[in-house]
Design an enzyme around this catalytic site. Structure first.
Site, PDB file in Angstrom:
ATOM      1  N   TYR A 171      -1.746  -0.600  10.463  1.00  0.00           N
ATOM      2  CA  TYR A 171      -1.859  -1.096   9.081  1.00  0.00           C
ATOM      3  C   TYR A 171      -0.654  -0.632   8.257  1.00  0.00           C
ATOM      4  O   TYR A 171      -0.045  -1.414   7.530  1.00  0.00           O
ATOM      5  CB  TYR A 171      -3.164  -0.576   8.486  1.00  0.00           C
ATOM      6  CG  TYR A 171      -3.356  -0.857   7.015  1.00  0.00           C
ATOM      7  CD1 TYR A 171      -3.710  -2.129   6.561  1.00  0.00           C
ATOM      8  CD2 TYR A 171      -3.191   0.153   6.063  1.00  0.00           C
ATOM      9  CE1 TYR A 171      -3.902  -2.379   5.213  1.00  0.00           C
ATOM     10  CE2 TYR A 171      -3.383  -0.092   4.709  1.00  0.00           C
ATOM     11  CZ  TYR A 171      -3.735  -1.352   4.287  1.00  0.00           C
ATOM     12  OH  TYR A 171      -3.921  -1.612   2.943  1.00  0.00           O
ATOM     13  N   LYS A 205       2.290  -2.737   6.168  1.00  0.00           N
ATOM     14  CA  LYS A 205       2.548  -2.590   4.734  1.00  0.00           C
ATOM     15  C   LYS A 205       4.006  -2.178   4.466  1.00  0.00           C
ATOM     16  O   LYS A 205       4.577  -2.553   3.443  1.00  0.00           O
ATOM     17  CB  LYS A 205       1.552  -1.607   4.124  1.00  0.00           C
ATOM     18  CG  LYS A 205       0.106  -2.143   4.118  1.00  0.00           C
ATOM     19  CD  LYS A 205      -0.004  -3.431   3.296  1.00  0.00           C
ATOM     20  CE  LYS A 205      -1.436  -3.908   3.121  1.00  0.00           C
ATOM     21  NZ  LYS A 205      -1.557  -5.074   2.228  1.00  0.00           N
ATOM     22  N   SER A 235       0.876  -1.186   0.000  1.00  0.00           N
ATOM     23  CA  SER A 235       0.000   0.000   0.000  1.00  0.00           C
ATOM     24  C   SER A 235       0.907   1.228   0.000  1.00  0.00           C
ATOM     25  O   SER A 235       2.036   1.173   0.511  1.00  0.00           O
ATOM     26  CB  SER A 235      -0.862   0.017   1.261  1.00  0.00           C
ATOM     27  OG  SER A 235      -1.441   1.300   1.445  1.00  0.00           O
TER      28      SER A 235
HETATM   29  N1  LIG Z   1      -8.687  -0.592  -1.528  1.00  0.00           N
HETATM   30  C1  LIG Z   1      -7.660   0.227  -1.277  1.00  0.00           C
HETATM   31  O1  LIG Z   1      -7.780   1.480  -1.263  1.00  0.00           O
HETATM   32  C2  LIG Z   1      -6.292  -0.347  -1.024  1.00  0.00           C
HETATM   33  C3  LIG Z   1      -5.206   0.545  -0.987  1.00  0.00           C
HETATM   34  C4  LIG Z   1      -3.935   0.043  -0.758  1.00  0.00           C
HETATM   35  C5  LIG Z   1      -3.747  -1.317  -0.585  1.00  0.00           C
HETATM   36  N2  LIG Z   1      -4.817  -2.155  -0.616  1.00  0.00           N
HETATM   37  C6  LIG Z   1      -4.547  -3.582  -0.421  1.00  0.00           C
HETATM   38  O2  LIG Z   1      -5.153  -4.314  -1.452  1.00  0.00           O
HETATM   39  C7  LIG Z   1      -5.446  -5.637  -0.981  1.00  0.00           C
HETATM   40  C8  LIG Z   1      -6.865  -6.007  -1.334  1.00  0.00           C
HETATM   41  O3  LIG Z   1      -7.753  -5.092  -0.737  1.00  0.00           O
HETATM   42  P1  LIG Z   1      -9.177  -4.735  -1.366  1.00  0.00           P
HETATM   43  O4  LIG Z   1      -9.284  -3.271  -1.292  1.00  0.00           O
HETATM   44  O5  LIG Z   1      -9.377  -5.437  -2.648  1.00  0.00           O
HETATM   45  O6  LIG Z   1     -10.135  -5.344  -0.229  1.00  0.00           O
HETATM   46  P2  LIG Z   1     -11.539  -6.085  -0.270  1.00  0.00           P
HETATM   47  O7  LIG Z   1     -12.315  -5.735  -1.476  1.00  0.00           O
HETATM   48  O8  LIG Z   1     -12.151  -5.858   1.060  1.00  0.00           O
HETATM   49  O9  LIG Z   1     -11.121  -7.623  -0.410  1.00  0.00           O
HETATM   50  C9  LIG Z   1     -10.400  -8.272   0.588  1.00  0.00           C
HETATM   51  C10 LIG Z   1     -10.264  -9.741   0.249  1.00  0.00           C
HETATM   52  O10 LIG Z   1      -9.465 -10.375   1.237  1.00  0.00           O
HETATM   53  C11 LIG Z   1     -10.203 -11.472   1.815  1.00  0.00           C
HETATM   54  N3  LIG Z   1      -9.769 -11.614   3.186  1.00  0.00           N
HETATM   55  C12 LIG Z   1      -9.874 -10.722   4.192  1.00  0.00           C
HETATM   56  N4  LIG Z   1      -9.333 -11.219   5.323  1.00  0.00           N
HETATM   57  C13 LIG Z   1      -8.873 -12.456   5.012  1.00  0.00           C
HETATM   58  C14 LIG Z   1      -8.206 -13.465   5.734  1.00  0.00           C
HETATM   59  N5  LIG Z   1      -7.933 -13.339   7.034  1.00  0.00           N
HETATM   60  N6  LIG Z   1      -7.872 -14.603   5.098  1.00  0.00           N
HETATM   61  C15 LIG Z   1      -8.159 -14.765   3.781  1.00  0.00           C
HETATM   62  N7  LIG Z   1      -8.797 -13.845   3.050  1.00  0.00           N
HETATM   63  C16 LIG Z   1      -9.140 -12.710   3.657  1.00  0.00           C
HETATM   64  C17 LIG Z   1     -11.664 -11.102   1.612  1.00  0.00           C
HETATM   65  O11 LIG Z   1     -12.509 -12.224   1.579  1.00  0.00           O
HETATM   66  P3  LIG Z   1     -13.207 -12.868   2.916  1.00  0.00           P
HETATM   67  O12 LIG Z   1     -13.670 -11.700   3.745  1.00  0.00           O
HETATM   68  O13 LIG Z   1     -14.308 -13.692   2.369  1.00  0.00           O
HETATM   69  O14 LIG Z   1     -12.143 -13.678   3.563  1.00  0.00           O
HETATM   70  C18 LIG Z   1     -11.597 -10.472   0.226  1.00  0.00           C
HETATM   71  O15 LIG Z   1     -11.545 -11.459  -0.765  1.00  0.00           O
HETATM   72  C19 LIG Z   1      -5.115  -5.616   0.508  1.00  0.00           C
HETATM   73  O16 LIG Z   1      -3.826  -6.139   0.695  1.00  0.00           O
HETATM   74  C20 LIG Z   1      -5.129  -4.144   0.863  1.00  0.00           C
HETATM   75  O17 LIG Z   1      -4.286  -3.874   1.960  1.00  0.00           O
HETATM   76  C21 LIG Z   1      -6.087  -1.705  -0.825  1.00  0.00           C
END
Ligand SMILES: NC(=O)c1ccc[n+]([C@@H]2O[C@H](COP(=O)([O-])OP(=O)(O)OC[C@H]3O[C@@H](n4cnc5c(N)ncnc54)[C@H](OP(=O)(O)O)[C@@H]3O)[C@@H](O)[C@H]2O)c1
Length: 274
Positions: free
Chosen positions: A180, A184, A167
């Site tokens: 968090y 990261k 991130s």
């Molecule tokens: N969205 C942003 O602005 C942003 C920015 C920077 C970085 N990121 C990074 O991008 C990645 C994906 O985030 P996203 O925004 O796509 O989030 P999201 O839409 O909430 O999706 C999160 C995914 O992770 C799964 N998950 C959560 N906890 C888990 C666990 N303990 N074990 C296995 N699976 C788990 C969830 O499924 P279940 O709940 O069914 O397990 C879901 O498939 C993360 O690493 C996040 O830190 C996101």
């Protein structure tokens, strides 16, 4: 001065280096039931990979896998999806996931460590210990263990690509998300350290650092009007991103096109950190 000719053969002479194809490759994507992970998994299958979708809920994963398989059956590109539930912070569950993939598919070419959590939004000095433990369990220990499990198998095969979703908060921390952001930053350190250890074994390790992307994960920030506005003011492109806008970086890092890239952090943030 003209550089002296070298006799070392270069992978850049390999025509595969020009291809974005993932045909024949097996990829594991954690957190693939929605958001960025789902977008990456769909794109990998569309480029010919067999993709193992993982997250905690089998039912949701099954629905995404069926949709990918239907889509791929329609175009005949050779990609397909398999759904295996796994809690990404639990060592036994991760071991079982990797063992099953190896048993059923015979290889693991690409790992996308993407499942992460951010259960506490607030002042660091008030943060409860459980929030620290939970964030570290999934975002750091889980990523580390999955890297180990993938890399051991990739080293044995003499090739592989690991992509850790970090991130921009790992580069530039922000208030209210200190724990968090720490994890990261740890993911970026893990990526660079492993890249150095594994380069000679032909295993590449890179990270992607997304900025604000519209997913369930980011809803707390996007739904907060004043914080969202402040974020957009600081973003040269003037908007937040969509999950599909992370896909190009993931495809590049998974494919032979990035054969000379390891230890890199690809920032996809609309210019926020510029
Ligand atoms: N969205 C942003 O602005 C942003 C920015 C920077 C970085 N990121 C990074 O991008 C990645 C994906 O985030 P996203 O925004 O796509 O989030 P999201 O839409 O909430 O999706 C999160 C995914 O992770 C799964 N998950 C959560 N906890 C888990 C666990 N303990 N074990 C296995 N699976 C788990 C969830 O499924 P279940 O709940 O069914 O397990 C879901 O498939 C993360 O690493 C996040 O830190 C996101």
């Amino acid at each position: 001065m003209t550089p002296s000719p070298t006799t070392t053969s270069s992978p850049s002479e390999d025509p595969r280096a020009q291809e974005l194809s993932l045909a024949g490759k097996v990829a594991i994507v954690t957190g693939a039931s929605r958001g960025i992970g789902e977008a990456i998994a769909r794109a990998f299958a569309a480029h010919g990979a067999t993709v193992v979708l993982s997250s905690r809920t089998q039912e949701t994963l099954d629905a995404v896998a069926s949709s990918i398989n239907e889509e791929q059956a329609g175009v005949g590109g050779g990609g397909r999806a398999l759904a295996i539930a796994c809690h990404a912070g639990k060592p036994d569950a991760l071991e079982a996931l990797f063992a099953r993939v190896e048993d059923e598919l015979g290889r693991i070419d690409v790992l996308v460590n993407n499942a992460a959590t951010n259960p506490y939004f607030g002042a660091a000095i008030e943060a409860p210990e459980w929030a620290f433990d939970k964030t570290v369990e999934v975002n750091l220990k889980g990523y580390f263990l999955a890297c180990q499990l993938a890399a051991r198998r990739m080293v044995a095969r003499g090739s592989g690509s690991i992509i850790n979703i970090a991130s921009i908060l790992g580069i530039k921390p922000a208030p209210m998300q200190v724990i968090y952001a720490m994890t990261k930053a740890g993911v970026i350190s893990l990526t660079k350290g492993l890249a150095q250890e594994l380069g000679a074994k032909h295993v590449r390790v890179n990270a992607i650092a997304p900025g604000l992307i519209e997913t369930q994960f980011a809803s707390a920030l996007i739904d907060n009007e004043s914080m969202h506005r402040a974020h957009l003011r600081a973003t040269p492109l003037g908007r937040h991103g969509q999950p599909n806008e992370i896909v190009g970086a993931a495809l590049y890092l998974a494919s032979e096109m990035s054969s000379f890239t390891t230890g890199a952090v690809m920032v996809c943030d609309g210019g926020f950190t510029a």
